[in-house]
Design an enzyme around this catalytic site. Structure first.
Site, PDB file in Angstrom:
ATOM      1  CE  LYS A 164       2.637   3.472  13.525  1.00 47.14           C
ATOM      2  NZ  LYS A 164       3.460   3.265  12.333  1.00 47.14           N
TER       3      LYS A 164
ATOM      4  N   PRO B 294      -5.496   0.120  18.228  1.00 50.77           N
ATOM      5  CG  PRO B 294      -7.385  -1.051  17.541  1.00 50.77           C
ATOM      6  CD  PRO B 294      -6.736  -0.479  18.752  1.00 50.77           C
TER       7      PRO B 294
ATOM      8  CG  HIS C  21      -2.138  -0.813   1.092  1.00 57.34           C
ATOM      9  ND1 HIS C  21      -3.276  -0.623   1.844  1.00 57.34           N
ATOM     10  CD2 HIS C  21      -2.421  -1.839   0.248  1.00 57.34           C
ATOM     11  CE1 HIS C  21      -4.201  -1.498   1.479  1.00 57.34           C
ATOM     12  NE2 HIS C  21      -3.699  -2.243   0.522  1.00 57.34           N
TER      13      HIS C  21
ATOM     14  CE1 TYR D  81      -6.792   3.506  11.065  1.00 58.40           C
ATOM     15  CE2 TYR D  81      -5.972   4.024   8.870  1.00 58.40           C
ATOM     16  CZ  TYR D  81      -5.880   3.312  10.044  1.00 58.40           C
ATOM     17  OH  TYR D  81      -4.867   2.408  10.204  1.00 58.40           O
TER      18      TYR D  81
ATOM     19  CE1 TYR E  16      -1.756   3.796   8.918  1.00 55.81           C
ATOM     20  CE2 TYR E  16      -0.610   3.205   6.903  1.00 55.81           C
ATOM     21  CZ  TYR E  16      -1.671   3.038   7.774  1.00 55.81           C
ATOM     22  OH  TYR E  16      -2.614   2.056   7.519  1.00 55.81           O
TER      23      TYR E  16
END
Length: 389
Positions: free
Chosen positions: A296, A292, A72, A200, A384
């Site tokens: 991580k 979550p 990704h 998200y 990220y």
């Protein structure tokens, strides 16, 4: 039984550490309370940072991951009306791998026998002894008989509820904790994902996440009160709620199907310091928990293992004690940065019960800033994909 290192816990952290030590000629044994089938039945996250991918590559156990995993280059933040894409490939020249934690565990587990990594499953009543000496040992029972493992170091990879952290005297350690007032209700289904990247979402009805394990298996979440029960959420109700919270663009591409797993996971931020006491080192969830949001958990465990394996290899192969002494401070420096990112993303994307109009206005302002600022997006992308080890 005698060995150099006794590892408690045969999840991905314990198995990864065991393989890394064996690859460097360091003797070790792994003790696991559960059966192999139970370990593989645990459904966990699936976004891997470079540190995790790199360790699997170093071991030569990346074949199935590279064949079945999904690279990704970005992910999305949604506010009910729009998608804000964080282009991590363009912003920081990096990417993440989507590959289920269960599959990582399976790859490590299946390679254990051929690589001479001894794993003892169904080891009950594990207890740690003489941690402040150079001759610690571990006792456990199996098939009604008591066994003892003498070693030089013990590494606790046995999760939040395991015996390792609890073996450290209360006067030695300090706990930092934030328990969140909601949990994540998750559904796993064999349907194509609604988007080729994660979403998200912050909606007036609450948080939602659209994720995946493969091109044909999807994982979705919504936040619910801690008092909520899974049985109150039949599949159709959950799919309807996901479609609302993720917004019209994502909802138009949701494929519905029967759940193959549905559960509610509570959220907490937790850090225990120090991560080493005498001859005991802690890795992963035994020392820290992250919500979550931000993916991580497994990756922090992998960075702990990276530091621990280097320290232990240096100790046994080069008589170098410096990295052992520095292990806790080194690991915690990265842990706290990841805790900060997971906490901040959780705070941004969830509606907290105590929040009022001011807090909501701050979320809107932050999302607007992220949408229009390359600097803000770069900071998010950098965290990220994972900070350097």
């Amino acid at each position: 039984m005698k060995t150099h290192v006794c590892i408690i816990g045969a999840g991905p952290a314990g198995l990864l550490l065991g393989h890394l030590l064996r690859a460097e000629g360091v003797d070790c044994v792994v003790l696991e309370r559960r059966s192999p089938d139970y370990v593989l039945s645990r459904i966990r996250a699936g976004v891997l940072e470079n540190v995790t991918v790199g360790l699997m590559e170093r071991l030569g156990l990346d074949g199935r991951m590279k064949a079945e995993g999904l690279w990704h280059d970005g992910f999305n933040l949604a506010d009910g009306e729009r998608l804000i894409r964080i282009d991590i490939g363009e912003l920081v020249g990096n990417r993440v791998m989507v590959y289920g934690q269960t599959e990582v565990t399976r790859d490590l587990m299946e390679a254990s026998a051929e690589r001479d990594l001894q794993v003892v499953y169904e080891a009950d009543d594990v207890a740690l002894h003489d941690l402040e000496s150079d001759t610690p040992y571990v006792t456990y029972t199996k098939d009604g008989a008591e066994h003892r493992v003498d070693c030089r170091f013990i590494v606790g990879c046995d999760g939040f509820h395991g015996p390792s952290r609890k073996s450290i005297p209360a006067s030695v350690g300090q706990e930092f904790e934030r328990v969140y007032p909601f949990g994540w209700l998750g559904i796993l289904a064999d349907v194509p994902p609604c988007n080729h990247e994660l979403i998200y979402a912050n909606h007036e009805r609450g948080f939602a996440l659209a994720s995946m394990r493969s091109e044909t298996r999807s994982r979705y979440y919504i936040d619910v009160p801690l008092t909520e029960k899974v049985e109150n959420w039949p599949d159709e109700r959950l799919w309807d709620e996901l479609a609302t919270r993720l917004g019209p663009e994502a909802a138009a591409h949701i494929t519905r199907g029967p759940s193959i797993d549905k559960s509610i996971a509570p959220l907490r931020s937790f850090v225990f310091a120090p991560m080493r006491h005498g001859s005991l080192m802690l890795c992963g969830d035994s020392a820290h928990i992250v919500p979550p949001t931000g993916a991580k958990g497994l990756n922090l465990a992998a960075s702990d293992v990276y530091y621990a394996s280097a320290a232990l290899t240096g100790f046994f192969n080069r008589q170098d004690n410096d990295a052992i002494s520095a292990y806790s401070d080194t690991a915690l420096a990265r842990v706290w940065k990841s805790e900060r990112f997971s906490w901040s993303l959780t705070r941004l994307m969830h509606r907290f019960p105590e929040d009022g109009p001011f807090e909501r206005a701050m979320q809107v302002a932050e999302l607007d800033y992220i949408a229009s600022s390359r600097a803000a997006q770069t900071s998010i992308a950098e965290n990220y994909v994972g900070l350097p080890v």
